[in-house]
Design an enzyme around this catalytic site. Structure first.
Site, PDB file in Angstrom:
ATOM      1  N   GLU A 209       5.403   8.377   5.172  1.00 47.34           N
ATOM      2  CA  GLU A 209       4.417   7.313   5.311  1.00 47.34           C
ATOM      3  C   GLU A 209       4.348   6.594   3.967  1.00 47.34           C
ATOM      4  OE1 GLU A 209       3.177   6.476   8.069  1.00 47.34           O
ATOM      5  OE2 GLU A 209       3.675   8.233   9.287  1.00 47.34           O
ATOM      6  N   CYS A 243      -2.784   1.420   1.684  1.00 46.64           N
ATOM      7  CA  CYS A 243      -1.375   1.127   1.972  1.00 46.64           C
ATOM      8  C   CYS A 243      -1.200   0.022   2.993  1.00 46.64           C
ATOM      9  CB  CYS A 243      -0.647   2.390   2.423  1.00 46.64           C
ATOM     10  SG  CYS A 243      -1.325   3.140   3.926  1.00 46.64           S
TER      11      CYS A 243
END
Length: 455
Positions: A209, A243
């Site tokens: 991720e 993010c």
């Protein structure tokens, strides 16, 4: 215990078969939930100490989402862990075909500092729900939360089931040299590449991720006032250290001035006329990242914001007169800086987005359905929103993850269970009938029969 001892103990425990019992998994998840609820205030205080997060933001973006993942797993685990019946081809008559969920074994979860509780505990929940044992490695940049995660996991689990290992880069290196059965990593692309390289030595499956420069497009048809509110929220949540935060704006040239005025007003509405005096507005995680962000301000015109103080707090900042060659467009920002570019035709958007690797998220504000269909289909990205930001990850009903350089694999809800699960394809064949056409000696007649089934 040494790292190697923890892993040996976890592998031995897994081999005993004790993690396969769904009742044991549910009991473990129940213990974890009770401990989190008991320690809620301690968790929120640790998040404030590390990142300056308010109680509201800490609960909304970390504790609450962890509890939501726990609720999903406890509600659906019996179904998820059961064999999944699938159709059997007529050529295999009579048989029963099914997919058998099987945990990988000993999992490593490596988490970052920006959402240090949520990104440590949620993958651990998914791994335990799938029947794995887990080693969690939280970030050294968020020491208060990491220490609390150590206490929480130690309180809930024996180390042969789940354990936390703390430390810096040397500990990361040591962990990555171990023969884990699966690795789940959240963090930067640079470290992600190292994880992938290390995992290849043991042929260990990985989930990455990562991040990327996520575009946010506002066209002429958008509801500009609503867009301003939702972009301000998504960009400056956790002081931009998210993010999936909108990394840069691409605004239609005809509405740029009107939209930026609305955006500035909304930023002041949400964070106050003097955000640095807002006790609920956080700070940059470290001096290193703070100095990096100061450098990224150069090369454009500060439309609003730009102020900062000695405690690593930086105002929400909008920057105009930016080009693709500007420093701020060369890397993921990961802070409260929002550069603005413009477009006139839809075709102008594609080269802007393509100038950087595949983004983790994509945001489009429009009421034009044709525009929505074209951009969301043609641009490659991990996930995103139409007329909102970041909320696509706040659901257990869809997997969250990247594509290309923004990551591989996904999690949340069923996708999280699947990430830590190998599905064994099984056929249980009946004995009362046996079709002979597959056996030698072969004949033209048998070939004709095979062609009837396989075509």
């Amino acid at each position: 215990m040494e790292i190697s001892e923890i892993i040996q103990a976890q592998k031995a425990y897994f081999q005993s078969g004790k993690t396969l019992e769904v009742s044991a998994r549910l009991e473990a998840l129940g213990r974890l939930r009770s401990a989190i609820e008991t320690r809620e205030e301690e968790i929120l205080e640790a998040l404030r100490e590390d990142l300056g997060k308010s109680r509201f933001e800490g609960y909304m973006s970390e504790v609450g989402m962890v509890l939501d993942e726990l609720s999903y797993m406890r509600r659906n685990l019996t179904r998820l862990a059961s064999p999944q019946r699938v159709r059997t081809p007529l050529a295999q008559f009579s048989a029963r075909s099914f997919r058998l969920p099987s945990p990988y074994g000993c999992a490593l979860v490596m988490s970052p500092w920006n959402y240090p509780f949520y990104l440590s505990i949620t993958p651990m929940i998914d791994a335990l729900a799938a029947g794995n044992t887990v080693v969690v490695k939280p970030s050294a940049y968020s020491p208060a939360t990491s220490a609390l995660v150590v206490e929480l996991v130690r309180e809930c689990f024996q180390p042969e089931i789940a354990a936390v290992v703390t430390g810096g880069r040397d500990v990361n290196q040591s962990l990555l040299d171990q023969p884990f059965d699966t690795i789940f990593f959240t963090g930067s692309k640079t470290v992600g590449r190292l994880v992938m390289e290390k995992a290849s030595a043991h042929l260990t499956p990985i989930t990455l991720e990562l991040g990327g420069k996520s575009p946010c497009i506002v066209d002429r048809s958008a509801d500009l006032k609503t867009a301003a509110a939702r972009i301000a929220f998504g960009k400056f949540l956790n002081v931009g250290q998210t993010c999936v935060a909108p990394d840069y704006l691409i605004v239609h040239a005809d509405i740029k001035d009107e939209f930026l005025a609305l955006l500035a007003a909304e930023i002041h509405k949400q964070y106050g006329e003097k955000p640095l005096e807002n006790a609920d507005y956080g700070r940059i995680i470290s001096e290193k990242h703070f100095q990096r962000l100061l450098g990224l301000m150069e090369g454009g015109t500060i439309y609003m914001g730009g102020q900062h103080d000695g405690s690593r707090r930086m105002e929400p900042t909008v920057i105009t007169d930016v080009t693709l060659d500007s420093p701020i467009m060369q890397e993921e920002i990961f802070g409260p800086l929002l550069p603005v570019l413009t477009f006139r035709e839809t075709a102008d958007i594609y080269p802007i987005v393509a100038a950087n690797p595949t983004p983790l998220a994509f945001y489009l504000f429009t009421t034009d359905k044709a525009q929505e269909r074209e951009l969301s289909r043609r641009i490659s990205f991990g996930g995103g929103c139409i007329n909102d930001t970041i909320i696509h990850l706040a659901t257990t009903e869809m997997g969250f993850g990247g594509v290309g350089e923004s990551g591989m694999g996904s999690y949340h809800g069923k996708a999280g269970f699947d990430t830590f699960t190998h599905y064994k394809s099984m056929v249980n064949k009946a004995n009362w009938i046996d079709l002979k056409m597959r056996y030698q000696p072969y004949s033209e007649g048998m070939l004709k029969m095979v062609k009837m089934f396989l075509k």
